[in-house]
Design a protein around this motif. Structure first.
Motif, mmCIF file in Angstrom:
data_model
loop_
_atom_site.group_PDB
_atom_site.id
_atom_site.type_symbol
_atom_site.label_atom_id
_atom_site.label_comp_id
_atom_site.label_asym_id
_atom_site.label_seq_id
_atom_site.Cartn_x
_atom_site.Cartn_y
_atom_site.Cartn_z
ATOM 1 N N LEU A 137 0.836 -1.213 0.000
ATOM 2 C CA LEU A 137 0.000 0.000 0.000
ATOM 3 C C LEU A 137 0.862 1.250 0.000
ATOM 4 C CD1 LEU A 137 -2.817 -1.021 2.517
ATOM 5 C CD2 LEU A 137 -3.010 -0.776 0.036
ATOM 6 N N LEU A 138 1.901 1.252 0.818
ATOM 7 C CA LEU A 138 2.782 2.411 0.926
ATOM 8 C C LEU A 138 3.501 2.687 -0.393
ATOM 9 C CD1 LEU A 138 3.999 4.546 2.852
ATOM 10 C CD2 LEU A 138 5.808 2.894 3.364
ATOM 11 N N ILE A 139 3.914 1.612 -1.070
ATOM 12 C CA ILE A 139 4.710 1.769 -2.293
ATOM 13 C C ILE A 139 3.843 2.049 -3.517
ATOM 14 C CG2 ILE A 139 6.237 0.556 -3.911
ATOM 15 C CD1 ILE A 139 7.457 -0.862 -1.488
ATOM 16 N N PHE A 140 2.680 1.368 -3.603
ATOM 17 C CA PHE A 140 1.897 1.449 -4.834
ATOM 18 C C PHE A 140 0.780 2.493 -4.814
ATOM 19 C CE2 PHE A 140 3.665 -2.888 -5.246
ATOM 20 C CZ PHE A 140 4.244 -2.748 -6.504
ATOM 21 N N LEU A 141 0.445 3.018 -3.642
ATOM 22 C CA LEU A 141 -0.587 4.061 -3.604
ATOM 23 C C LEU A 141 -0.204 5.293 -4.430
ATOM 24 C CD1 LEU A 141 -2.184 4.120 -0.038
ATOM 25 C CD2 LEU A 141 -3.306 3.720 -2.231
ATOM 26 N N ASP A 197 1.340 14.658 -19.404
ATOM 27 C CA ASP A 197 2.725 14.401 -19.011
ATOM 28 C C ASP A 197 2.832 13.371 -17.888
ATOM 29 O OD1 ASP A 197 3.613 16.281 -20.859
ATOM 30 O OD2 ASP A 197 3.447 17.932 -19.420
ATOM 31 N N LEU A 198 1.765 13.239 -17.134
ATOM 32 C CA LEU A 198 1.793 12.286 -16.026
ATOM 33 C C LEU A 198 1.837 10.839 -16.506
ATOM 34 C CD1 LEU A 198 -0.698 13.829 -13.427
ATOM 35 C CD2 LEU A 198 1.792 13.732 -13.316
ATOM 36 N N ASN A 199 1.447 10.602 -17.749
ATOM 37 C CA ASN A 199 1.540 9.241 -18.293
ATOM 38 C C ASN A 199 2.989 8.757 -18.305
ATOM 39 O OD1 ASN A 199 -1.187 8.468 -18.948
ATOM 40 N ND2 ASN A 199 -1.143 10.034 -20.551
ATOM 41 N N TYR A 200 3.922 9.669 -18.598
ATOM 42 C CA TYR A 200 5.338 9.314 -18.589
ATOM 43 C C TYR A 200 5.807 9.041 -17.165
ATOM 44 C CZ TYR A 200 5.152 11.231 -23.323
ATOM 45 O OH TYR A 200 4.828 11.466 -24.627
ATOM 46 N N VAL A 201 5.314 9.851 -16.228
ATOM 47 C CA VAL A 201 5.655 9.640 -14.814
ATOM 48 C C VAL A 201 5.144 8.282 -14.358
ATOM 49 C CG1 VAL A 201 5.343 10.499 -12.461
ATOM 50 C CG2 VAL A 201 5.603 12.108 -14.357
ATOM 51 N N TYR A 202 3.929 7.962 -14.761
ATOM 52 C CA TYR A 202 3.318 6.675 -14.387
ATOM 53 C C TYR A 202 4.111 5.503 -14.953
ATOM 54 C CZ TYR A 202 0.049 2.771 -14.559
ATOM 55 O OH TYR A 202 -0.528 1.527 -14.460
ATOM 56 N N LYS A 203 4.537 5.609 -16.209
ATOM 57 C CA LYS A 203 5.276 4.523 -16.856
ATOM 58 C C LYS A 203 6.635 4.283 -16.200
ATOM 59 C CE LYS A 203 3.069 4.992 -21.382
ATOM 60 N NZ LYS A 203 3.250 5.366 -22.817
ATOM 61 N N ILE A 204 7.206 5.328 -15.623
ATOM 62 C CA ILE A 204 8.488 5.198 -14.910
ATOM 63 C C ILE A 204 8.260 4.724 -13.482
ATOM 64 C CG2 ILE A 204 10.494 6.451 -14.037
ATOM 65 C CD1 ILE A 204 10.233 8.323 -16.463
ATOM 66 N N LEU A 205 7.258 5.314 -12.835
ATOM 67 C CA LEU A 205 6.996 5.025 -11.423
ATOM 68 C C LEU A 205 6.546 3.586 -11.201
ATOM 69 C CD1 LEU A 205 7.086 6.603 -8.778
ATOM 70 C CD2 LEU A 205 4.649 7.127 -9.079
ATOM 71 N N PRO A 255 7.314 0.528 -12.822
ATOM 72 C CA PRO A 255 8.372 -0.479 -12.676
ATOM 73 C C PRO A 255 9.310 -0.209 -11.510
ATOM 74 C CG PRO A 255 8.801 0.933 -14.580
ATOM 75 C CD PRO A 255 7.419 1.246 -14.106
ATOM 76 N N VAL A 256 9.560 1.069 -11.225
ATOM 77 C CA VAL A 256 10.425 1.400 -10.083
ATOM 78 C C VAL A 256 9.790 0.912 -8.781
ATOM 79 C CG1 VAL A 256 11.375 3.287 -8.706
ATOM 80 C CG2 VAL A 256 11.566 3.354 -11.193
ATOM 81 N N SER A 257 8.490 1.132 -8.635
ATOM 82 C CA SER A 257 7.774 0.681 -7.435
ATOM 83 C C SER A 257 7.786 -0.834 -7.337
ATOM 84 C CB SER A 257 6.330 1.199 -7.470
ATOM 85 O OG SER A 257 6.290 2.602 -7.488
ATOM 86 N N VAL A 259 11.251 -1.888 -6.121
ATOM 87 C CA VAL A 259 11.419 -1.576 -4.693
ATOM 88 C C VAL A 259 10.651 -2.581 -3.838
ATOM 89 C CG1 VAL A 259 10.917 0.115 -2.882
ATOM 90 C CG2 VAL A 259 11.850 0.867 -5.074
ATOM 91 N N PHE A 260 9.411 -2.874 -4.234
ATOM 92 C CA PHE A 260 8.604 -3.841 -3.479
ATOM 93 C C PHE A 260 9.248 -5.223 -3.499
ATOM 94 C CE2 PHE A 260 5.319 -7.140 -3.381
ATOM 95 C CZ PHE A 260 4.767 -6.899 -2.123
ATOM 96 N N SER A 261 9.758 -5.629 -4.663
ATOM 97 C CA SER A 261 10.397 -6.947 -4.787
ATOM 98 C C SER A 261 11.616 -7.059 -3.881
ATOM 99 C CB SER A 261 10.801 -7.202 -6.240
ATOM 100 O OG SER A 261 9.672 -7.201 -7.080
ATOM 101 N N LEU A 262 12.416 -5.997 -3.822
ATOM 102 C CA LEU A 262 13.613 -6.015 -2.982
ATOM 103 C C LEU A 262 13.250 -6.131 -1.506
ATOM 104 C CD1 LEU A 262 15.844 -3.337 -4.753
ATOM 105 C CD2 LEU A 262 16.179 -5.812 -4.731
#
Length: 267
Positions: free
Chosen positions: A119-123, A150-158, A160-162, A165-168
């Motif tokens: 929840l903390l990471i994906f919200l 422009d937020l679509n680009y932020v979403y596409k980056i955020l 996989p990064v999230s 982070v969750f996997s780690l």
């Protein structure tokens, strides 16, 4: 530093030598069960739709596949310990009600551990998607601003990064299934906690081991090689965890000995 991955793989192959037939029979149960579940899900998806199919597969994985996985893990732990069990022992967690409940309880404990983290990471990811898709402005009944594109680009980056982070964070608990099958008297909370403690030193080695098996994972896409790759991967996992526990115990013993007072008597 635990044993390097070459040693882990060599040890795993040595443990499997002369025991491949039993090991293949053991994992065939999981492989067949998995594909029966996939085919059943596809049929339900065609007849009742995706929601019913998804619910079915989640329940199927929970009540059948996961206890089978734990049973297979127990089989390969005994194999590397020199005690070759009957392949039928993969059904160990179905043999008693207490054991079956224990396997489900373990998964439930992990779920509760991961839920607040997820929840903390994906919200934030969901929030960005909600704005980028214009859902928020649709609810508020106001025109969609131009900058939301422009937020679509932020979403596409955020996204996989999230996920990374969750996997780690989740991988800190990678040893908990092994600890439960290696010590059947260990409590679930203790296994989860000890995995978090031990993995502080071994997580990088385990991630590297995963990457070392990428070629085998790709080979498994052809289905048939899974009868070879799955026993090998599970044995290597058990070997790695055994080395990690041994290294932790050694470090603990050294720390204890160093904490004891020493005396020297001069003449």
């Amino acid at each position: 530093m635990t044993a390097n991955n070459n040693v882990v793989k060599i040890t795993a192959k040595t443990a499997l030598k002369g025991k491949w037939l039993n090991s293949i029979v053991a994992v065939l149960t999981i492989i067949f069960s998995f594909f029966i579940g996939v085919l059943s899900t596809s049929f339900l998806d065609y007849v009742f739709g995706g929601t019913v199919a998804s619910i079915f597969f989640c329940l199927y994985a929970l009540f059948l596949l996961f206890p089978l996985f734990m049973g297979a893990l127990r089989y390969f732990w005994h194999l590397i310990s020199g005690d070759v069990l009957n392949p039928v022992s993969v059904f160990y967690y179905f043999s008693e009600k207490v054991l079956f409940i224990k396997s489900l309880s373990f998964l439930f404990h992990l779920f509760l551990k991961f839920l607040p983290i997820a929840l903390l990471i994906f919200l934030p990811v969901v929030f960005v998607w909600f704005i980028a898709e214009g859902k928020l402005f649709s609810v508020l009944d106001i025109p969609l601003p131009m900058w939301t594109a422009d937020l679509n680009y932020v979403y596409k980056i955020l996204r996989p990064v999230s996920a990374v982070v969750f996997s780690l964070i989740a991988l800190k608990y990678y040893m908990s299934p092994f600890l439960l099958v290696a010590d059947e008297n260990m409590a679930i909370d203790e296994a989860i906690y000890m995995s978090k403690v031990i993995s502080r030193k071994t997580l990088i080695d385990f991630i590297y081991l995963i990457f070392c098996f990428i070629g085998w994972y790709l080979l498994s896409l052809f289905i048939f090689p899974m009868i070879y790759t799955l026993p090998y991967a599970l044995t290597a996992y058990c070997v790695h965890c055994r080395f990690a526990v041994a290294d932790y115990n050694k470090h603990l013993k050294q720390s204890f000995e160093e904490s004891l007072p020493t005396y020297s008597v001069g003449i």
